[in-house]
Motif scaffolding. Structure first.
Motif, PDB file in Angstrom:
ATOM      1  N   LEU A  97       0.818  -1.221   0.000  1.00 14.54           N
ATOM      2  CA  LEU A  97       0.000   0.000   0.000  1.00 14.54           C
ATOM      3  C   LEU A  97       0.852   1.271   0.000  1.00 14.54           C
ATOM      4  CD1 LEU A  97      -2.772  -1.097   2.533  1.00 14.54           C
ATOM      5  CD2 LEU A  97      -3.054  -0.742   0.070  1.00 14.54           C
ATOM      6  N   GLY A  98       2.191   1.111   0.002  1.00 13.94           N
ATOM      7  CA  GLY A  98       3.036   2.295  -0.107  1.00 13.94           C
ATOM      8  C   GLY A  98       3.993   2.535   1.034  1.00 13.94           C
ATOM      9  N   ALA A  99       3.996   1.655   2.065  1.00 18.00           N
ATOM     10  CA  ALA A  99       4.960   1.811   3.154  1.00 18.00           C
ATOM     11  C   ALA A  99       6.363   1.536   2.630  1.00 18.00           C
ATOM     12  CB  ALA A  99       4.627   0.870   4.307  1.00 18.00           C
ATOM     13  N   TYR A 100       7.359   2.205   3.201  1.00 16.68           N
ATOM     14  CA  TYR A 100       8.739   2.008   2.746  1.00 16.68           C
ATOM     15  C   TYR A 100       9.276   0.656   3.217  1.00 16.68           C
ATOM     16  CZ  TYR A 100      13.759   2.523   2.223  1.00 16.68           C
ATOM     17  OH  TYR A 100      15.066   2.298   1.888  1.00 16.68           O
ATOM     18  N   ASP A 101       9.041   0.326   4.508  1.00 17.93           N
ATOM     19  CA  ASP A 101       9.532  -0.939   5.055  1.00 17.93           C
ATOM     20  C   ASP A 101       8.887  -1.151   6.414  1.00 17.93           C
ATOM     21  OD1 ASP A 101      10.980  -3.288   5.308  1.00 17.93           O
ATOM     22  OD2 ASP A 101      12.875  -2.370   4.674  1.00 17.93           O
ATOM     23  N   TYR A 102       9.256  -2.255   7.070  1.00 16.49           N
ATOM     24  CA  TYR A 102       8.719  -2.504   8.407  1.00 16.49           C
ATOM     25  C   TYR A 102       9.823  -3.017   9.317  1.00 16.49           C
ATOM     26  CZ  TYR A 102       8.759  -7.545   7.484  1.00 16.49           C
ATOM     27  OH  TYR A 102       9.151  -8.824   7.205  1.00 16.49           O
ATOM     28  N   LEU A 103       9.625  -2.873  10.623  1.00  9.60           N
ATOM     29  CA  LEU A 103      10.506  -3.418  11.644  1.00  9.60           C
ATOM     30  C   LEU A 103       9.663  -4.146  12.678  1.00  9.60           C
ATOM     31  CD1 LEU A 103      13.046  -0.537  12.408  1.00  9.60           C
ATOM     32  CD2 LEU A 103      13.577  -2.732  11.357  1.00  9.60           C
ATOM     33  N   THR A 104      10.193  -5.228  13.213  1.00  9.48           N
ATOM     34  CA  THR A 104       9.458  -5.941  14.260  1.00  9.48           C
ATOM     35  C   THR A 104       9.879  -5.403  15.623  1.00  9.48           C
ATOM     36  OG1 THR A 104      11.158  -7.670  14.245  1.00  9.48           O
ATOM     37  CG2 THR A 104       9.199  -8.047  12.894  1.00  9.48           C
ATOM     38  N   LYS A 105       8.915  -5.329  16.513  1.00  7.64           N
ATOM     39  CA  LYS A 105       9.163  -4.843  17.873  1.00  7.64           C
ATOM     40  C   LYS A 105       9.581  -6.012  18.760  1.00  7.64           C
ATOM     41  CE  LYS A 105       6.035  -1.944  19.500  1.00  7.64           C
ATOM     42  NZ  LYS A 105       4.697  -1.372  19.787  1.00  7.64           N
ATOM     43  N   PRO A 106      10.516  -5.782  19.676  1.00  7.32           N
ATOM     44  CA  PRO A 106      11.311  -4.554  19.881  1.00  7.32           C
ATOM     45  C   PRO A 106      12.408  -4.458  18.821  1.00  7.32           C
ATOM     46  CG  PRO A 106      12.028  -6.241  21.412  1.00  7.32           C
ATOM     47  CD  PRO A 106      10.860  -6.841  20.655  1.00  7.32           C
ATOM     48  N   CYS A 107      12.689  -3.236  18.389  1.00  6.52           N
ATOM     49  CA  CYS A 107      13.671  -3.048  17.316  1.00  6.52           C
ATOM     50  C   CYS A 107      14.960  -2.458  17.887  1.00  6.52           C
ATOM     51  CB  CYS A 107      13.109  -2.126  16.253  1.00  6.52           C
ATOM     52  SG  CYS A 107      12.717  -0.470  16.834  1.00  6.52           S
ATOM     53  N   GLN A 108      16.046  -2.732  17.191  1.00  6.30           N
ATOM     54  CA  GLN A 108      17.339  -2.153  17.557  1.00  6.30           C
ATOM     55  C   GLN A 108      17.402  -0.702  17.051  1.00  6.30           C
ATOM     56  OE1 GLN A 108      19.827  -3.689  19.340  1.00  6.30           O
ATOM     57  NE2 GLN A 108      18.415  -5.426  19.613  1.00  6.30           N
ATOM     58  N   LEU A 109      17.873   0.217  17.893  1.00  8.01           N
ATOM     59  CA  LEU A 109      17.944   1.624  17.498  1.00  8.01           C
ATOM     60  C   LEU A 109      18.857   1.835  16.299  1.00  8.01           C
ATOM     61  CD1 LEU A 109      18.091   3.385  20.986  1.00  8.01           C
ATOM     62  CD2 LEU A 109      16.168   3.322  19.382  1.00  8.01           C
TER      63      LEU A 109
END
Length: 448
Positions: A97-109
């Motif tokens: 739908l147009g999101a750049y990417d995703y990260l799973t929680k908890p994520c590394q800074l």
């Protein structure tokens, strides 16, 4: 002034939201935090953001629904989805739908920072590509002013001092003196040289269109606004915006321009969102702005904002020493390498007597006309426009009678003076050998 990347961070967990706000700020981002999708949309409607980080699982309006509305409001804002391990399928749907990417929680800074840098680079490229479709960037060789007179040397010195900074410059000078060329030189020698140089001629745009041109508009903002459009301030992002003939702006538009210069923020016509812009302002005018201020036609506060550095361009009659070099430059330009042309000494002398009220622009147009109409490779006085030939006849009497030898003698003396009696340079300018120059000096009894 340069700006920090703007991040809109949305998560309904207050503790996590506060931690991320501090960490993102420490990493050098300008962060706005939201507790819900609805709050995100409200913020998006008020200002422009580079990247939105959205939690997938939020009550009332989840990450997918929020993403859709964010992209409707501002398609160039990149979106990163934060999701739990069990919602990766939804994250993949978000990318479609147009999101750049995703990260799973908890994520590394560190991982988030790297992803943000990539998303910011993509947003930058997207905006530049869009802007380039609107504006053809000037890819010609760097422009330069021609001349060696004291008057033009003072201009070069001022440009050298001014260009490296981001200070606002006000260029003043008569029409045709090369104000746009001076602005281009400042841009080309600045830190912004690889960014857009955008020209706005304030004298040619109607007031109703000028605001839309400068700040952009949203779809439906006024009759005929069939689609949203970015303004020239946004197109000049990172580069230079040249406001030519700024003295022609109405007082109403002057007030809006002043607010932009003071805050670095704009609003598109018909939109409430604030967009931060970073463009250096160079303004130019042929008018006497202090007089315009005194008579109430130009805002005093805007004048002071623009008049940080003043660059005055001399008229052509103040730099007659540069006339020969300018004529040679324009002859080469309009001959385009197809033939070689030169001025007959009598014609050149006539041009030195003329005052050039239209300055360099008039000289350029005259040379172009003469090159087109000339029969041979030597331009005679008869092939010059009547107004230029007329000055020669006035100078020597109504009958215009003067010996060709006298014209040649006067021209040799003039070139020798221009070159400070440096004979090799004078011979080169005259297009003759040094021996021929000595012979002619002896023949005409020319002595220091």
């Amino acid at each position: 002034m340069s700006k920090k990347p703007t991040i809109l961070f949305t998560d309904d967990e207050g503790t996590f939201r506060n931690i991320m706000s501090k960490e993102l700020d420490r990493m050098g981002y300008n962060v706005t935090c939201c507790a819900s999708g609805q709050e995100t949309i409200k913020n998006m409607q008020e200002r422009d953001y580079d990247v939105a980080i959205l939690d997938m699982n939020m009550p009332v309006m989840n990450g997918i629904e929020t993403l859709k509305k964010v992209k409707t409001i501002e398609p160039t804002t990149e979106v990163i989805i934060l999701t739990g391990q069990g919602s990766i399928e939804n994250a993949v749907q978000a990318i479609k739908l147009g999101a750049y990417d995703y990260l799973t929680k908890p994520c590394q800074l560190k991982e988030l920072d790297l992803l943000l840098q990539r998303a910011l680079e993509k947003r930058k490229l997207s905006r530049e590509n869009f802007h380039l479709k609107t504006l053809v960037h000037d890819v010609q060789k760097p422009s330069s002013m021609i001349g060696n007179s004291p008057a033009i040397k003072a201009v070069f010195k001022m440009i050298d001092k001014t260009a490296p900074s981001d200070v606002t410059v006000l260029i003043q000078g008569e029409s045709g003196t090369g104000k746009e060329l001076a602005a281009k030189m400042i841009h080309q020698y600045s830190k912004r040289a690889d960014k857009p140089f955008v020209i706005v001629n304030c004298a040619t745009l109607q007031e109703s269109l000028l605001e839309s041109e400068l700040f952009g508009h949203v779809k439906g903002a006024f009759t005929g606004a069939a689609e949203s459009r970015v303004g020239l301030f946004e197109i000049a992002e990172g580069g230079t915006l040249f406001l030519d003939e700024i003295g022609e702006l109405t007082v109403n538009t002057q007030a809006k321009l002043l607010r932009v210069i003071q805050s670095g923020e704009i609003r598109r016509v018909g939109d409430n969102r604030v967009i931060t812009v970073d463009a250096r302002i160079i303004a130019a005018t042929h008018k006497n702005l202090p007089l315009e201020v005194k008579e109430g036609r130009f805002r005093e506060d805007l004048y002071f904002r623009l008049n940080v550095i003043t660059l005055r361009l001399p008229s052509l009659r103040e730099r007659k020493d540069d006339l020969t070099a300018l004529i040679q430059h324009f002859l080469q330009k309009f001959c385009k390498g197809e033939r070689t042309m030169d001025m007959h000494p009598e014609a050149l002398h006539a041009m030195t007597l003329y005052d050039w009220p239209g300055n360099i622009r008039e000289l350029e147009n005259t040379i172009e006309r003469t090159v087109v109409l000339a029969d041979g490779n030597i331009i005679s006085i008869e092939e010059l426009p009547d107004n230029i030939r007329g000055r020669t006849y006035e100078h020597y009497g109504k009958n215009g009678e003067i010996a060709l030898s006298e014209v040649e003698k006067n021209h040799i003396i003039q070139v020798l003076k221009e070159k400070n009696w440096h004979k090799p340079l004078a011979a080169k300018t005259l297009g003759i050998s040094l021996k021929t120059l000595y012979n002619k000096m002896k023949m005409y009894n020319i002595d220091l």
